[in-house]
Motif scaffolding. Structure first.
Motif: not given
Length: 417
Positions: A306-312, A320-332
């Motif tokens: 889930n997003h919480k696990q991935i962000n952690a 950093c938080k903003r870039q973490a979201q982008r990396v998650f979206d790119i890999l997804e």
């Protein structure tokens, strides 16, 4: 009829005068050129076409129009010694507009002076002496990484900010950035919170076997204090000489800087100061590839988290938080491309729903809007649907580019196994 003829003659004279004035107006981007110099013959004819390049911008030097007035057949050559970055300025023109109360030629050297290396030369013979005295193999800093690109060897160093010779060198080399980074400023080298990384290229002349070592890129990082006992490193300037761009040098430099900063025990996360679109693409690729490899190595399936696990997980890697979201979206996005169209559509729908929620939050309950409405000032209605669609299309497009590069890179690795 006489009045009409006089009027036509006056218009013709005015037109000719305007045309004459235009011959004295030059775009600085066309007349300024840079050349990297190794030997004296590089002053006359470049040994390689790649030794010369043009600026991307000049508004900080010559104003918003980037025009230079008052000269015909103008050329401004900025010659930099390949190792020391000592500079020679060569301004040539065939004619200068006569000075009058109404017009005056721009003072080129006055405009250039604040942005040039200290003690720059204006006499060719003085610069030739600098060439003869040049140490061709000086490297500043401790080598922390090496890599090879197109049969050329490169070294990445972390520099000693207490070294006076390095500071003098960097003050010369950093003068390139004003021509390539919008709003560029020179940093305070007396502030110990700065860290500077350099990339050096090792080159051997095939005809003489003479060795050269040239700085070709640098990255500055500022370590902000983060309460109570941490730091937040921020990448500030990131520059690669135009002669060395699109060769993977920036990618190697960023990856090395990221690994170095990540290893600092007191670093909370790594940020970037106002990344340009070009740098953001490089950062997206490097961060995503790094995390992809780590997920593969640890057998973590991003789709089952889930997003919480991935962000952690990403924060653990100091993204950093903003870039973490982008990396998650790119890999997804990369994963859903592999899993088929339906999965990709579900992914894009989730992105759109998130953007719609963000747009709704921004438009709902705005204190400023409420205050305006209370005072009777009507505000323009926000077309939420159009706003969401525009943001969605822009964001998906920004994801697809690093995904495409990542997919191509992984395919090459697989093919070479």
């Amino acid at each position: 009829m006489a009045d009409k003829k006089l009027c036509e003659d006056n218009e013709l004279v005015a037109s000719c005068e305007d045309e004459e004035m235009m011959t004295y107006k030059k775009s600085s981007l066309n007349v300024v050129s840079f050349r990297i110099v190794r030997e004296e013959n590089d002053l006359e004819i470049p040994t390689k076409k790649s030794n010369s390049f043009k600026p991307d911008m000049a508004h900080q030097i010559f104003g918003e129009s980037e025009m230079i007035f008052g000269y015909r057949q103008l050329s401004i050559g900025l010659y930099y010694l390949h190792n020391s970055a000592k500079c020679y300025v060569d301004v040539q023109f065939s004619d200068q507009i006569p000075e009058s109360d109404l017009c005056k030629a721009d003072d080129i050297m006055k405009a250039l002076n604040p942005w040039l290396p200290e003690n720059y030369r204006v006499e060719r013979d003085d610069f030739k002496k600098d060439i003869r005295e040049e140490n061709h193999t000086t490297i500043f800093g401790e080598v922390i990484d090496t890599f090879e690109v197109e049969n050329s060897n490169f070294k990445i160093t972390i520099c000693d900010m207490k070294n006076a010779d390095f500071k003098e060198f960097h003050q010369r080399f950093e003068t390139f950035i004003v021509w390539y980074i919008d709003g560029a400023n020179f940093i305070d080298l007396e502030d110990s919170r700065w860290t500077i990384f350099y990339v050096y290229e090792e080159y051997s002349n095939p005809n003489t076997n003479k060795k050269y070592c040239s700085p070709v890129a640098f990255c500055t990082v500022y370590k902000f204090y983060l309460y109570p006992n941490s730091i937040r490193p921020r990448i500030s300037q990131f520059f690669v000489l135009p002669t060395h761009q699109k060769r993977g040098i920036g990618t190697n430099l960023y990856s090395t800087v990221f690994k170095h900063l990540k290893a600092l025990p007191d670093a909370e996360d790594i940020t970037v100061e106002e990344p340009t679109p070009v740098f953001q693409k490089l950062r997206d690729f490097c961060d995503s590839l790094y995390i992809y490899r780590d997920l593969e190595e640890n057998k973590i399936n991003i789709s089952t988290q889930n997003h919480k696990q991935i962000n952690a997980y990403l924060r653990k890697h100091k993204i950093c938080k903003r870039q973490a979201q982008r990396v998650f979206d790119i890999l997804e996005c990369l994963t859903t491309h592999k899993n088929g169209y339906r999965e990709y559509v579900k992914f894009t729908e989730s992105i759109k729903a998130r953007i719609a929620s963000e747009v709704d939050k921004e438009s709902r309950g705005s204190k400023r809007l409420c205050n305006l409405e209370r005072t009777g000032i009507m505000t323009e209605p926000i077309d939420k649907k159009a706003s969401v669609n525009a943001e969605f299309n822009k964001y998906i497009d920004s994801l697809e580019r690093p995904v495409s590069r990542l997919r191509s890179h992984l395919a090459k690795i697989e093919a070479n196994k």
